[in-house]
Design a protein around this motif. Structure first.
Motif, mmCIF file in Angstrom:
data_model
loop_
_atom_site.group_PDB
_atom_site.id
_atom_site.type_symbol
_atom_site.label_atom_id
_atom_site.label_comp_id
_atom_site.label_asym_id
_atom_site.label_seq_id
_atom_site.Cartn_x
_atom_site.Cartn_y
_atom_site.Cartn_z
ATOM 1 N N UNK A 35 17.755 43.861 -2.998
ATOM 2 C CA UNK A 35 16.357 43.819 -3.386
ATOM 3 C C UNK A 35 16.190 43.292 -4.804
ATOM 4 N N UNK A 36 17.181 43.546 -5.641
ATOM 5 C CA UNK A 36 17.139 43.077 -7.032
ATOM 6 C C UNK A 36 17.646 41.648 -7.182
ATOM 7 N N UNK A 37 18.074 41.039 -6.067
ATOM 8 C CA UNK A 37 18.473 39.630 -6.109
ATOM 9 C C UNK A 37 19.960 39.366 -6.104
ATOM 10 N N UNK A 38 20.792 40.374 -5.891
ATOM 11 C CA UNK A 38 22.240 40.188 -5.909
ATOM 12 C C UNK A 38 22.758 39.845 -4.511
ATOM 13 N N UNK A 39 23.797 38.987 -4.481
ATOM 14 C CA UNK A 39 24.366 38.530 -3.226
ATOM 15 C C UNK A 39 25.736 39.166 -3.003
ATOM 16 N N UNK A 40 26.294 38.943 -1.801
ATOM 17 C CA UNK A 40 27.576 39.540 -1.456
ATOM 18 C C UNK A 40 28.712 39.006 -2.322
ATOM 19 N N UNK A 41 29.698 39.887 -2.543
ATOM 20 C CA UNK A 41 30.885 39.547 -3.322
ATOM 21 C C UNK A 41 32.133 39.965 -2.552
ATOM 22 N N UNK A 42 33.289 39.482 -3.029
ATOM 23 C CA UNK A 42 34.548 39.770 -2.361
ATOM 24 C C UNK A 42 35.413 40.705 -3.210
ATOM 25 N N UNK A 43 36.457 41.239 -2.588
ATOM 26 C CA UNK A 43 37.409 42.106 -3.289
ATOM 27 C C UNK A 43 38.142 41.296 -4.354
ATOM 28 N N UNK A 44 38.177 41.748 -5.589
ATOM 29 C CA UNK A 44 38.844 40.991 -6.656
ATOM 30 C C UNK A 44 40.358 41.145 -6.673
ATOM 31 N N UNK A 45 40.908 42.064 -5.869
ATOM 32 C CA UNK A 45 42.354 42.238 -5.845
ATOM 33 C C UNK A 45 42.736 43.559 -5.220
ATOM 34 N N UNK A 46 43.858 43.563 -4.509
ATOM 35 C CA UNK A 46 44.308 44.775 -3.822
ATOM 36 C C UNK A 46 44.473 45.934 -4.811
ATOM 37 N N UNK A 47 43.959 47.090 -4.413
ATOM 38 C CA UNK A 47 44.059 48.288 -5.239
ATOM 39 C C UNK A 47 42.975 48.434 -6.274
ATOM 40 N N UNK A 86 34.002 52.038 -3.824
ATOM 41 C CA UNK A 86 33.323 52.193 -5.114
ATOM 42 C C UNK A 86 31.818 52.091 -4.883
ATOM 43 N N UNK A 87 31.036 53.094 -5.282
ATOM 44 C CA UNK A 87 29.599 53.073 -5.027
ATOM 45 C C UNK A 87 28.747 52.536 -6.168
ATOM 46 N N UNK A 88 29.351 52.095 -7.288
ATOM 47 C CA UNK A 88 28.587 51.814 -8.494
ATOM 48 C C UNK A 88 28.656 50.337 -8.897
ATOM 49 N N UNK A 89 27.541 49.765 -9.326
ATOM 50 C CA UNK A 89 27.565 48.399 -9.864
ATOM 51 C C UNK A 89 28.111 48.325 -11.291
ATOM 52 N N UNK A 90 28.092 49.444 -12.011
ATOM 53 C CA UNK A 90 28.633 49.492 -13.372
ATOM 54 C C UNK A 90 29.809 50.473 -13.397
ATOM 55 N N UNK A 91 30.936 50.023 -13.906
ATOM 56 C CA UNK A 91 32.136 50.850 -14.011
ATOM 57 C C UNK A 91 32.557 50.873 -15.476
ATOM 58 N N UNK A 92 32.722 52.070 -16.000
ATOM 59 C CA UNK A 92 33.065 52.243 -17.430
ATOM 60 C C UNK A 92 32.041 51.554 -18.333
ATOM 61 N N UNK A 93 30.777 51.584 -17.917
ATOM 62 C CA UNK A 93 29.698 51.051 -18.741
ATOM 63 C C UNK A 93 29.518 49.554 -18.669
ATOM 64 N N UNK A 94 30.304 48.864 -17.847
ATOM 65 C CA UNK A 94 30.206 47.407 -17.766
ATOM 66 C C UNK A 94 29.939 46.988 -16.323
ATOM 67 N N UNK A 95 29.186 45.919 -16.167
ATOM 68 C CA UNK A 95 28.883 45.379 -14.844
ATOM 69 C C UNK A 95 30.184 44.954 -14.178
ATOM 70 N N UNK A 96 30.417 45.482 -12.980
ATOM 71 C CA UNK A 96 31.657 45.221 -12.271
ATOM 72 C C UNK A 96 31.359 44.330 -11.071
ATOM 73 N N UNK A 97 32.005 43.167 -11.007
ATOM 74 C CA UNK A 97 31.732 42.192 -9.966
ATOM 75 C C UNK A 97 33.036 41.675 -9.364
ATOM 76 N N UNK A 98 32.875 40.958 -8.252
ATOM 77 C CA UNK A 98 33.993 40.273 -7.617
ATOM 78 C C UNK A 98 33.606 38.827 -7.354
ATOM 79 N N UNK A 99 34.529 38.041 -6.829
ATOM 80 C CA UNK A 99 34.212 36.645 -6.518
ATOM 81 C C UNK A 99 33.060 36.541 -5.509
ATOM 82 N N UNK A 100 32.231 35.529 -5.666
ATOM 83 C CA UNK A 100 31.113 35.331 -4.740
ATOM 84 C C UNK A 100 31.638 35.087 -3.347
ATOM 85 N N UNK A 101 30.942 35.615 -2.362
ATOM 86 C CA UNK A 101 31.315 35.411 -0.960
ATOM 87 C C UNK A 101 30.822 34.059 -0.506
#
Length: 285
Positions: free
Chosen positions: A239-251, A270-285
Motif C-alpha cells: 500500500x505504501x508503494x513497495x514491491x517484492x524482494x528476494x532473499x539476500x543470502x542463506x541464513x 523476519x516480520x520487520x522492514x527495519x532491522x537494528x534501526x535501518x531499512x532492511x531490503x533484498x534484491x528486487x524480484x
C-alpha cells in the motif's frame, strides 16, 4: 561417737536421697506423658494451664521482608509456555461478505512525516473480533521495526466512517479471493485462495493465513504472532508503494517484502522492514 554408731544414719540419708530421686524421675515421666499425648490422651491432661505446657510453633514459612530475596535454590523455576504456532479448530471458509469496523481511534504511530489514516474491518461470520484484530494491526505497525521507523511516515487508526487512506480487512478465504481478484490480484494456490493481497486502498488479510500461518513457519517453530506481524507489514508495504524482494543470502533475515508466505529460500523469517534501526531490503524480484 564411734563409726559403728554413725553407719545407720548414713544409710538412712542415702535411702532418703534415693527415694527423692525416684520421686523426681516419676514426676518428670508423668509430665512428659501428659504433654506427649495431649488433650484426651491422659486423664486430667485437659486441665493443664496453657502456661504450664511448653509449645513449639508450627513449621510455617514466614514471608521474607522486602529487602531479602529468596536464594536461587529456594525458587522453583517455571517452564515458559510453548509459542502458539497456529490456532486450533476449523477456520470458516466463507462469511457473509459484510464487514464490521472497529469504532475506535488509535494513537498516532511514528514521530514525523506524512500522516496516513487507516480503518480496520472484520468480515461477519469469520468468528473474529474487530477490536482484537485492530490491536494486532496496531502492534505490527507501531514497531519498533515497522514502516514508521523511517521518520518520514506516521500512521493512525480511525473509526469506520471517518476519512481514511486505506482499510485493513480480515476476510475469509472466499471473500479475500473475490476482493483480491476485483483488484487485479490472483491469490490462489492449487485453485484455492491462499495468500493475502493489496488492492487499491485495501489491505486484505486472508483469514486462513491469520489463523493457521504457513507450513514452513510452523515446521520451523516460528510463532503465529511473528507471521501475523509479517503479513500486516508486507501488505501495508504494498500500500505504501513497495514491491517484492528476494532473499539476500542463506541464513540472513528475509526482507519483509519477500513473499515469505510462499517460501523463505534459505532466509530466516523476519516480520520487520527495519532491522537494528535501518531499512532492511533484498534484491528486487
Amino acid at each position: 561417737m564411734p563409726s559403728s554408731a554413725r553407719l545407720p544414719v548414713r544409710r538412712q540419708r542415702r535411702f532418703a536421697l534415693f527415694a527423692q530421686l525416684v520421686a523426681v524421675v516419676l514426676a518428670v515421666g508423668a509430665a512428659v506423658a501428659v504433654i506427649a499425648e495431649g488433650p484426651g490422651g491422659h486423664p486430667g491432661a485437659e486441665r493443664l494451664a496453657a502456661d504450664e505446657i511448653s509449645t513449639v510453633p508450627p513449621l510455617v514459612a514466614a514471608p521474607l521482608p522486602p529487602s531479602v530475596s529468596p536464594s536461587p535454590s529456594a525458587v522453583v523455576p517455571s517452564s515458559p509456555a510453548p509459542p502458539v504456532l497456529r490456532m486450533p479448530g476449523a477456520v470458516p471458509s466463507a462469511g457473509t461478505g459484510d464487514f464490521g469496523y472497529d469504532a475506535r481511534s488509535g494513537p498516532v504511530l511514528g514521530r514525523a512525516g506524512e500522516l496516513r489514516r487507516y480503518r480496520v474491518a472484520v468480515e461477519s461470520g469469520s468468528d473474529e473480533d474487530a477490536a482484537d484484530f485492530a490491536v494486532a494491526v496496531q502492534t505490527a505497525l507501531a514497531g519498533p521495526g515497522s514502516w514508521v521507523d523511517s521518520g518520514r511516515l506516521r500512521l493512525q487508526q480511525v473509526p469506520g466512517g471517518a476519512p481514511r487512506d486505506f482499510t485493513v480487512y480480515l476476510a475469509t478465504a472466499r471473500t479475500a479471493g473475490r476482493m483480491c481478484a476485483d483488484g487485479g490480484v490472483d491469490i490462489r494456490v492449487g485453485g484455492r485462495p491462499y495468500t493475502s493481497c493489496r488492492a487499491p486502498g485495501q489491505v486484505i488479510i486472508n483469514l486462513d493465513r491469520w489463523r493457521l500461518s504457513v507450513p514452513h513457519f510452523v515446521s520451523a517453530g516460528v510463532p503465529l504472532e511473528v507471521y501475523r506481524t509479517y503479513v500486516v507489514n508486507h501488505e501495508v508495504g504494498h500500500q505504501l508503494g513497495h514491491r517484492h524482494e528476494r532473499c539476500p543470502g542463506a541464513g540472513r533475515p528475509a526482507p519483509v517484502m519477500m513473499q515469505q508466505t510462499l517460501f523463505l529460500n534459505g532466509c530466516r523469517a523476519n516480520p520487520w522492514p527495519y532491522v537494528d534501526g535501518r531499512r532492511y531490503t533484498g534484491p528486487a524480484l
